[in-house]
Design a protein around this motif. Structure first.
Motif, PDB file in Angstrom:
ATOM      1  N   PHE A   1       0.825  -1.212   0.000  1.00 22.04           N
ATOM      2  CA  PHE A   1       0.000   0.000   0.000  1.00 22.04           C
ATOM      3  C   PHE A   1       0.859   1.261   0.000  1.00 22.04           C
ATOM      4  O   PHE A   1       0.621   2.193  -0.788  1.00 22.04           O
ATOM      5  CB  PHE A   1      -0.918  -0.005   1.221  1.00 22.04           C
ATOM      6  CG  PHE A   1      -1.733   1.254   1.364  1.00 22.04           C
ATOM      7  CD1 PHE A   1      -2.880   1.437   0.617  1.00 22.04           C
ATOM      8  CD2 PHE A   1      -1.341   2.264   2.237  1.00 22.04           C
ATOM      9  CE1 PHE A   1      -3.637   2.601   0.737  1.00 22.04           C
ATOM     10  CE2 PHE A   1      -2.076   3.427   2.364  1.00 22.04           C
ATOM     11  CZ  PHE A   1      -3.231   3.594   1.613  1.00 22.04           C
ATOM     12  N   ASP A   2       1.870   1.331   0.869  1.00 24.96           N
ATOM     13  CA  ASP A   2       2.693   2.544   0.973  1.00 24.96           C
ATOM     14  C   ASP A   2       3.433   2.828  -0.334  1.00 24.96           C
ATOM     15  O   ASP A   2       3.566   3.990  -0.737  1.00 24.96           O
ATOM     16  CB  ASP A   2       3.697   2.408   2.117  1.00 24.96           C
ATOM     17  CG  ASP A   2       3.021   2.425   3.487  1.00 24.96           C
ATOM     18  OD1 ASP A   2       1.861   2.890   3.552  1.00 24.96           O
ATOM     19  OD2 ASP A   2       3.638   1.976   4.471  1.00 24.96           O
ATOM     20  N   ALA A   3       3.918   1.775  -0.990  1.00 29.93           N
ATOM     21  CA  ALA A   3       4.616   1.959  -2.264  1.00 29.93           C
ATOM     22  C   ALA A   3       3.650   2.428  -3.342  1.00 29.93           C
ATOM     23  O   ALA A   3       3.956   3.324  -4.144  1.00 29.93           O
ATOM     24  CB  ALA A   3       5.291   0.659  -2.679  1.00 29.93           C
TER      25      ALA A   3
ATOM     26  N   LEU B   1      -8.820   0.625  -7.642  1.00 32.68           N
ATOM     27  CA  LEU B   1      -8.023   1.685  -7.006  1.00 32.68           C
ATOM     28  C   LEU B   1      -8.098   2.993  -7.776  1.00 32.68           C
ATOM     29  O   LEU B   1      -7.642   4.027  -7.280  1.00 32.68           O
ATOM     30  CB  LEU B   1      -6.555   1.252  -6.905  1.00 32.68           C
ATOM     31  CG  LEU B   1      -6.267  -0.053  -6.167  1.00 32.68           C
ATOM     32  CD1 LEU B   1      -4.789  -0.412  -6.299  1.00 32.68           C
ATOM     33  CD2 LEU B   1      -6.643   0.073  -4.698  1.00 32.68           C
ATOM     34  N   TYR B   2      -8.686   2.968  -8.964  1.00 31.37           N
ATOM     35  CA  TYR B   2      -8.685   4.142  -9.827  1.00 31.37           C
ATOM     36  C   TYR B   2      -9.836   5.110  -9.540  1.00 31.37           C
ATOM     37  O   TYR B   2      -9.944   6.137 -10.204  1.00 31.37           O
ATOM     38  CB  TYR B   2      -8.781   3.704 -11.295  1.00 31.37           C
ATOM     39  CG  TYR B   2      -7.481   3.247 -11.913  1.00 31.37           C
ATOM     40  CD1 TYR B   2      -6.602   2.408 -11.235  1.00 31.37           C
ATOM     41  CD2 TYR B   2      -7.124   3.628 -13.198  1.00 31.37           C
ATOM     42  CE1 TYR B   2      -5.428   1.969 -11.810  1.00 31.37           C
ATOM     43  CE2 TYR B   2      -5.949   3.197 -13.792  1.00 31.37           C
ATOM     44  CZ  TYR B   2      -5.105   2.357 -13.086  1.00 31.37           C
ATOM     45  OH  TYR B   2      -3.930   1.923 -13.664  1.00 31.37           O
ATOM     46  N   ASP B   3     -10.699   4.778  -8.594  1.00 30.63           N
ATOM     47  CA  ASP B   3     -11.863   5.616  -8.276  1.00 30.63           C
ATOM     48  C   ASP B   3     -12.740   5.779  -9.526  1.00 30.63           C
ATOM     49  O   ASP B   3     -13.225   4.805 -10.055  1.00 30.63           O
ATOM     50  CB  ASP B   3     -11.426   6.971  -7.723  1.00 30.63           C
ATOM     51  CG  ASP B   3     -10.656   6.818  -6.415  1.00 30.63           C
ATOM     52  OD1 ASP B   3     -10.996   5.899  -5.648  1.00 30.63           O
ATOM     53  OD2 ASP B   3      -9.709   7.585  -6.172  1.00 30.63           O
ATOM     54  N   GLU B   4     -12.934   7.012  -9.969  1.00 35.60           N
ATOM     55  CA  GLU B   4     -13.798   7.269 -11.122  1.00 35.60           C
ATOM     56  C   GLU B   4     -13.062   7.107 -12.455  1.00 35.60           C
ATOM     57  O   GLU B   4     -13.678   7.210 -13.515  1.00 35.60           O
ATOM     58  CB  GLU B   4     -14.374   8.685 -11.038  1.00 35.60           C
ATOM     59  CG  GLU B   4     -15.256   8.914  -9.809  1.00 35.60           C
ATOM     60  CD  GLU B   4     -15.788  10.324  -9.749  1.00 35.60           C
ATOM     61  OE1 GLU B   4     -15.421  11.126 -10.646  1.00 35.60           O
ATOM     62  OE2 GLU B   4     -16.558  10.635  -8.829  1.00 35.60           O
ATOM     63  N   GLN B   5     -11.775   6.857 -12.404  1.00 32.49           N
ATOM     64  CA  GLN B   5     -10.988   6.773 -13.625  1.00 32.49           C
ATOM     65  C   GLN B   5     -10.951   5.337 -14.174  1.00 32.49           C
ATOM     66  O   GLN B   5      -9.881   4.806 -14.482  1.00 32.49           O
ATOM     67  CB  GLN B   5      -9.548   7.255 -13.346  1.00 32.49           C
ATOM     68  CG  GLN B   5      -9.454   8.645 -12.776  1.00 32.49           C
ATOM     69  CD  GLN B   5      -9.422   9.709 -13.870  1.00 32.49           C
ATOM     70  OE1 GLN B   5      -9.724   9.441 -15.018  1.00 32.49           O
ATOM     71  NE2 GLN B   5      -9.054  10.913 -13.501  1.00 32.49           N
ATOM     72  N   ARG B   6     -12.112   4.706 -14.287  1.00 33.97           N
ATOM     73  CA  ARG B   6     -12.167   3.372 -14.876  1.00 33.97           C
ATOM     74  C   ARG B   6     -11.674   3.429 -16.325  1.00 33.97           C
ATOM     75  O   ARG B   6     -11.785   4.452 -16.994  1.00 33.97           O
ATOM     76  CB  ARG B   6     -13.587   2.829 -14.856  1.00 33.97           C
ATOM     77  CG  ARG B   6     -14.234   2.734 -13.500  1.00 33.97           C
ATOM     78  CD  ARG B   6     -13.640   1.675 -12.612  1.00 33.97           C
ATOM     79  NE  ARG B   6     -13.718   0.326 -13.156  1.00 33.97           N
ATOM     80  CZ  ARG B   6     -13.481  -0.772 -12.442  1.00 33.97           C
ATOM     81  NH1 ARG B   6     -13.142  -0.665 -11.161  1.00 33.97           N
ATOM     82  NH2 ARG B   6     -13.556  -1.957 -12.975  1.00 33.97           N
ATOM     83  N   ILE B   7     -11.132   2.313 -16.791  1.00 33.88           N
ATOM     84  CA  ILE B   7     -10.560   2.276 -18.129  1.00 33.88           C
ATOM     85  C   ILE B   7     -11.454   1.492 -19.085  1.00 33.88           C
ATOM     86  O   ILE B   7     -11.904   0.390 -18.778  1.00 33.88           O
ATOM     87  CB  ILE B   7      -9.147   1.647 -18.110  1.00 33.88           C
ATOM     88  CG1 ILE B   7      -8.229   2.449 -17.173  1.00 33.88           C
ATOM     89  CG2 ILE B   7      -8.562   1.593 -19.518  1.00 33.88           C
ATOM     90  CD1 ILE B   7      -8.071   3.906 -17.550  1.00 33.88           C
TER      91      ILE B   7
END
Length: 395
Positions: free
Chosen positions: A195-197, A294-300
């Motif tokens: 997570f930190d990385a 993990l991309y929130d609203e930035q789905r691909i």
């Protein structure tokens, strides 16, 4: 030195193997085409099945958001437009060199069409030598060389956003712009990072994309020779021998023997090469890769385009895919770039040429570094005996 004579017999075996693989690939394609025709007739049924059982399916599969038989002609773009692209290269750290450090070089390209303006072709180099840059990844068990490549990915996105915003500020509202990157917008490597990385790599990228969104500059990832099978994996839902695609319950440790594996190794581009004509695109797909959570609203989203020389995979964020006018315009600008680049987007190719660090550049970099170290009063500056010996031969 490579002994080609000794390779001759192995080459014969390789050619026979490739012939067998070509035959098997044709059979897989014929099988996939049958399932594709069936999927076109019952697409919504299997989309619902996919959504219901997505947590129980063990293979990555995308969701078509348009009819599967979609083959749309890409519109001709306006003559006046601007294309921005970045790409990166690096000099990896080496304990045998005169200093342990690494360098990132981000190539920048801005091409103006129909505007009588000079293009921008340059690069932004940055050297990393502080302990926090070189050794921070060790705490997560990540090698410095790997961490360097992750940092480069983030830098490419940040530089692209800054460059595109600066260019947009000089354009009138009626002149469209496109921001392009080489490769996928789905960063699979993030799934393996602690997570930190991950927090040091992904947030800057998403922030850069959000800035492009606010500036209304479409972002596009261009994948040549894509090996993706996300679309083909959707067809595996139809080939499932069970009433429900519950891989976890029915098929633990048995995936190699099942009928749904019959065409798994077939790439999406192979199927779409039989469906698309030059200048056409496939339907849009939504990637369901778990890393995109993990991309929130930035789905691909992605589609496949017959650019003439090949079937290219085109990826865009959701805010581009959901804006039909922006998406169509971006595809038109992309296709024009491919035509100008004789089969590959000229802006991305030039960004790579600006970024790449050749042998002469590497030698000059370390020569400059050596002069600076001597000027600073350091002694015994030089490469290791091993490195020096490898660079020359007395044989």
């Amino acid at each position: 030195m490579l002994d080609l004579t000794k390779l001759t017999r192995q080459m014969q075996g390789l050619s026979q193997h490739l012939t067998q693989e070509a035959t098997a690939s044709r059979q897989r394609l014929e099988n996939a085409q049958k399932y594709f025709q069936e999927a076109c007739k019952s697409q919504q049924k299997f989309v619902k099945v996919q959504e219901k059982w997505r947590d129980r399916i063990l293979f990555a599969n995308a969701t078509p958001v348009e009819p599967l038989h979609t083959c749309i002609d890409i519109p001709v773009p306006p003559k006046i437009h601007t294309v921005v692209a970045t790409d990166g290269s690096q000099i990896a750290p080496n304990h045998h060199e005169i200093a342990y450090c690494y360098l990132l070089n981000i190539g920048r390209v801005v091409l103006h069409y129909g505007q009588n303006r000079h293009p921008l072709l340059d690069s932004l180099p940055e050297i990393f030598y502080r302990p926090e840059d070189l050794y921070v990844s060790r705490q997560w068990g990540i090698k410095t060389e790997e961490w360097m490549s992750y940092r480069r990915t983030a830098s490419e996105a940040v530089v692209l956003s800054e460059l595109a915003k600066n260019v947009k500020a000089t354009l009138t509202d009626d002149i469209p712009a496109l921001a392009m990157v080489d490769g996928s917008l789905i960063y699979w490597f993030l799934d393996q990072l602690p997570f930190d990385a991950r927090e040091q790599i992904l947030p800057p990228i998403l922030e850069a994309w959000e800035e492009l969104r606010e500036a209304k500059i479409p972002l596009m990832g261009y994948l040549s020779a894509s090996r993706s099978i996300e679309g083909m994996n959707f067809l595996r839902l139809l080939a499932c021998p069970h009433n429900t695609p519950d891989c976890v319950s029915f098929c633990p440790n048995q995936m190699e023997k099942l009928p749904c594996k019959a065409f798994e190794t077939l790439r999406d581009t192979t199927l779409w090469s039989t469906q698309l004509k030059p200048g056409q695109r496939s339907p849009l797909w939504r990637s369901n890769s778990r890393i995109l959570d993990l991309y929130d609203e930035q789905r691909i989203y992605f589609c496949y385009v017959h650019v003439g020389a090949e079937i290219a995979r085109i990826e865009v964020p959701a805010w581009v895919a959901e804006n039909t006018a922006m998406f169509d315009l971006a595809l038109g600008l992309m296709l024009a770039q491919v035509q100008k680049g004789y089969g590959y987007p000229v802006a991305i190719a030039e960004a790579h040429n600006q970024a790449v660090v050749r042998g002469g550049d590497r030698s000059r970099f370390f020569a400059l570094l050596e002069r600076q170290m001597i000027k600073a009063g350091l002694r015994n500056v030089g490469t290791s005996y091993k490195e020096a010996r490898k660079r020359g031969s007395i044989a």
